[in-house]
Motif scaffolding. Sequence first.
Motif, PDB file in Angstrom:
ATOM      1  N   ASN A 284     -63.555  25.461 -29.194  1.00 38.51           N
ATOM      2  CA  ASN A 284     -62.771  24.409 -29.853  1.00 38.51           C
ATOM      3  C   ASN A 284     -62.280  23.389 -28.831  1.00 38.51           C
ATOM      4  N   ASN A 285     -62.750  23.537 -27.599  1.00 37.48           N
ATOM      5  CA  ASN A 285     -62.301  22.707 -26.481  1.00 37.48           C
ATOM      6  C   ASN A 285     -63.478  21.926 -25.907  1.00 37.48           C
ATOM      7  N   LEU A 286     -63.483  20.624 -26.171  1.00 37.10           N
ATOM      8  CA  LEU A 286     -64.518  19.719 -25.662  1.00 37.10           C
ATOM      9  C   LEU A 286     -64.041  19.098 -24.359  1.00 37.10           C
ATOM     10  N   GLY A 287     -64.889  19.125 -23.347  1.00 37.38           N
ATOM     11  CA  GLY A 287     -64.520  18.532 -22.072  1.00 37.38           C
ATOM     12  C   GLY A 287     -65.274  17.247 -21.794  1.00 37.38           C
ATOM     13  N   ILE A 288     -64.519  16.205 -21.425  1.00 30.99           N
ATOM     14  CA  ILE A 288     -65.117  14.961 -20.943  1.00 30.99           C
ATOM     15  C   ILE A 288     -64.862  14.920 -19.444  1.00 30.99           C
ATOM     16  N   LEU A 289     -65.912  15.036 -18.659  1.00 38.05           N
ATOM     17  CA  LEU A 289     -65.746  15.052 -17.212  1.00 38.05           C
ATOM     18  C   LEU A 289     -65.605  13.627 -16.676  1.00 38.05           C
ATOM     19  N   TYR A 290     -65.221  13.523 -15.426  1.00 42.04           N
ATOM     20  CA  TYR A 290     -64.841  12.227 -14.850  1.00 42.04           C
ATOM     21  C   TYR A 290     -65.939  11.177 -14.982  1.00 42.04           C
ATOM     22  N   ASP A 291     -67.198  11.651 -15.016  1.00 45.84           N
ATOM     23  CA  ASP A 291     -68.339  10.735 -15.037  1.00 45.84           C
ATOM     24  C   ASP A 291     -69.000  10.650 -16.412  1.00 45.84           C
ATOM     25  N   GLY A 292     -68.292  11.146 -17.440  1.00 41.76           N
ATOM     26  CA  GLY A 292     -68.835  11.055 -18.794  1.00 41.76           C
ATOM     27  C   GLY A 292     -69.721  12.211 -19.198  1.00 41.76           C
ATOM     28  N   LYS A 293     -69.950  13.131 -18.281  1.00 43.38           N
ATOM     29  CA  LYS A 293     -70.707  14.318 -18.666  1.00 43.38           C
ATOM     30  C   LYS A 293     -69.861  15.147 -19.636  1.00 43.38           C
ATOM     31  N   LEU A 294     -70.530  15.835 -20.550  1.00 43.24           N
ATOM     32  CA  LEU A 294     -69.839  16.604 -21.585  1.00 43.24           C
ATOM     33  C   LEU A 294     -69.957  18.089 -21.283  1.00 43.24           C
ATOM     34  N   ALA A 295     -68.825  18.747 -21.174  1.00 46.60           N
ATOM     35  CA  ALA A 295     -68.811  20.177 -20.874  1.00 46.60           C
ATOM     36  C   ALA A 295     -67.543  20.745 -21.499  1.00 46.60           C
ATOM     37  N   SER A 296     -66.694  21.365 -20.681  1.00 40.11           N
ATOM     38  CA  SER A 296     -65.397  21.819 -21.189  1.00 40.11           C
ATOM     39  C   SER A 296     -64.397  21.707 -20.046  1.00 40.11           C
ATOM     40  N   CYS A 297     -63.732  22.776 -19.661  1.00 40.21           N
ATOM     41  CA  CYS A 297     -62.713  22.668 -18.614  1.00 40.21           C
ATOM     42  C   CYS A 297     -63.336  22.209 -17.299  1.00 40.21           C
ATOM     43  N   SER A 298     -62.564  21.432 -16.544  1.00 40.52           N
ATOM     44  CA  SER A 298     -63.140  20.801 -15.357  1.00 40.52           C
ATOM     45  C   SER A 298     -63.357  21.776 -14.211  1.00 40.52           C
ATOM     46  N   ASN A 299     -62.800  22.992 -14.302  1.00 39.51           N
ATOM     47  CA  ASN A 299     -63.048  23.949 -13.217  1.00 39.51           C
ATOM     48  C   ASN A 299     -64.277  24.816 -13.478  1.00 39.51           C
ATOM     49  N   ILE A 300     -64.955  24.575 -14.582  1.00 40.00           N
ATOM     50  CA  ILE A 300     -66.216  25.272 -14.860  1.00 40.00           C
ATOM     51  C   ILE A 300     -67.326  24.597 -14.064  1.00 40.00           C
ATOM     52  N   SER A 301     -68.239  25.390 -13.538  1.00 35.14           N
ATOM     53  CA  SER A 301     -69.352  24.839 -12.766  1.00 35.14           C
ATOM     54  C   SER A 301     -70.069  23.735 -13.541  1.00 35.14           C
ATOM     55  N   ARG A 302     -70.433  22.676 -12.820  1.00 33.64           N
ATOM     56  CA  ARG A 302     -71.162  21.578 -13.466  1.00 33.64           C
ATOM     57  C   ARG A 302     -72.562  22.004 -13.902  1.00 33.64           C
ATOM     58  N   GLU A 303     -72.955  23.215 -13.539  1.00 36.61           N
ATOM     59  CA  GLU A 303     -74.192  23.785 -14.077  1.00 36.61           C
ATOM     60  C   GLU A 303     -74.119  23.864 -15.605  1.00 36.61           C
ATOM     61  N   PHE A 304     -72.900  23.910 -16.133  1.00 36.61           N
ATOM     62  CA  PHE A 304     -72.722  24.103 -17.573  1.00 36.61           C
ATOM     63  C   PHE A 304     -72.501  22.786 -18.320  1.00 36.61           C
ATOM     64  N   ILE A 305     -72.933  21.684 -17.737  1.00 44.71           N
ATOM     65  CA  ILE A 305     -72.890  20.393 -18.440  1.00 44.71           C
ATOM     66  C   ILE A 305     -73.894  20.420 -19.591  1.00 44.71           C
ATOM     67  N   GLU A 306     -73.465  19.898 -20.756  1.00 50.86           N
ATOM     68  CA  GLU A 306     -74.303  19.953 -21.954  1.00 50.86           C
ATOM     69  C   GLU A 306     -74.825  18.587 -22.393  1.00 50.86           C
ATOM     70  N   GLY A 307     -74.233  17.512 -21.889  1.00 52.01           N
ATOM     71  CA  GLY A 307     -74.678  16.201 -22.336  1.00 52.01           C
ATOM     72  C   GLY A 307     -73.991  15.102 -21.544  1.00 52.01           C
ATOM     73  N   ASP A 308     -74.190  13.860 -22.005  1.00 52.21           N
ATOM     74  CA  ASP A 308     -73.668  12.701 -21.279  1.00 52.21           C
ATOM     75  C   ASP A 308     -73.274  11.637 -22.299  1.00 52.21           C
ATOM     76  N   LEU A 309     -71.986  11.311 -22.345  1.00 53.13           N
ATOM     77  CA  LEU A 309     -71.544  10.358 -23.371  1.00 53.13           C
ATOM     78  C   LEU A 309     -72.070   8.949 -23.117  1.00 53.13           C
ATOM     79  N   ARG A 310     -72.581   8.697 -21.912  1.00 55.39           N
ATOM     80  CA  ARG A 310     -73.125   7.367 -21.632  1.00 55.39           C
ATOM     81  C   ARG A 310     -74.487   7.154 -22.292  1.00 55.39           C
ATOM     82  N   THR A 311     -75.128   8.254 -22.680  1.00 56.24           N
ATOM     83  CA  THR A 311     -76.467   8.115 -23.256  1.00 56.24           C
ATOM     84  C   THR A 311     -76.621   8.822 -24.596  1.00 56.24           C
TER      85      THR A 311
END
Lengths: 371, 29
Positions: A284-311
Amino acid sequence: MSLTAQDEELFERWRERMEALIREHPLQLISWESTRRCNLRCLHCGSPAEDVDLDAELTADEVVGAFEQIAADFDMSQFRHVNVTGGEPFVRRDLLDILRRISRNPHFRNTDIQTNGIILADHPELFDELDRYGVTGLGISIDGLEATHDAFRRIPGGFAKSFEAARLSVEHGYVTTVSVVAHAKNIDEIPALFELSRREIRPRVFRIMTIDPIGRMDFDSEYMLSPDQVRQVIDFLKTEYGRGCATYADQSTTMVELGCGGWLGRDLEGLVRPFIWHCIAGINNLGILYDGKLASCSNISREFIEGDLRTERIKDVWQNRYERYRDSDWKRTGPCVTCGEWAYCYGGPLHGRLPDHTDFRCLWNDTDGFA
Amino acid sequence: TSAEECRRRMLQWPNPVEYTEYFRTVFGK
């Protein structure tokens, strides 16, 4: 201590509701990693500036556009909360402008900011402005008594400023959390820090996070907690929670809690923090990372990025990806295979997974179930 | 309002990851 038959039945019903929540994955909160830039260089930072391309940071218009898109596309009937993290959010000179613009939407008027408090202490006029832009809570990091805090966060005078920021936060009516990272060099100070905070800051929450070997912190660091030291932290929390929880309905009291370090087993869950814990990343927790990548909490490895709001459209990513967040079977390796707590923790916090998906530690397993 | 009783109330809260009404219900007398 063992659970009663009634307790076991209640845990089963809780687990069924948790599984239903995972299936439905309604959007209930947004974690926005506002920046990776910071005015400090703490030893333990889980999302340090040196690991990323700082020039890729979202512009104010992009951030506001993302929030507007979410409000338009998602069912917001259950939405309740925005968490702003960093980096240090207040190094963004446009932070207040962004909050002003997104808080025009009534869904985005329950916002928390996690900060080291330095800029707030230097510019106390900010407390009056934040209230206008939907900010309801502030979390201030204080990692020990003065000498320990200043060494850990590598800033002489930092403790005094963070302490003052937390005190002013309470004075201005914000729901205030003192967040403490427990490590091998400060755990003996935690009881004194708790008493000092409760007496002179009076925060709503005194939170302890056990230190994690992520970001700048290594596995073999002298700061990492031993299993006995983890037990010491949990024993402190259990004692203080037991003493105080009957007063927690009074919003002026200070609650203690363990943060999202992990599942503690059914015997202890609900007895060291005012909730039953479960990782909610991507549920239930959507994460918007500093560069627009979509994941969840910012301390989770960026390996777990699921998308990109820029595209991509954010809702498309939320609805059609996030399988790794919602189906935990891939986590069930090693000690998890035979662990009797698996049905309740589903492999623990996602920030505890390394980029190769292996688990770096489990509070329950590492302490032999707190035996 | 023992810790164990507060936990039983938590475990019955509709949203399993909820965490003022919550605090009143879980920790109140």
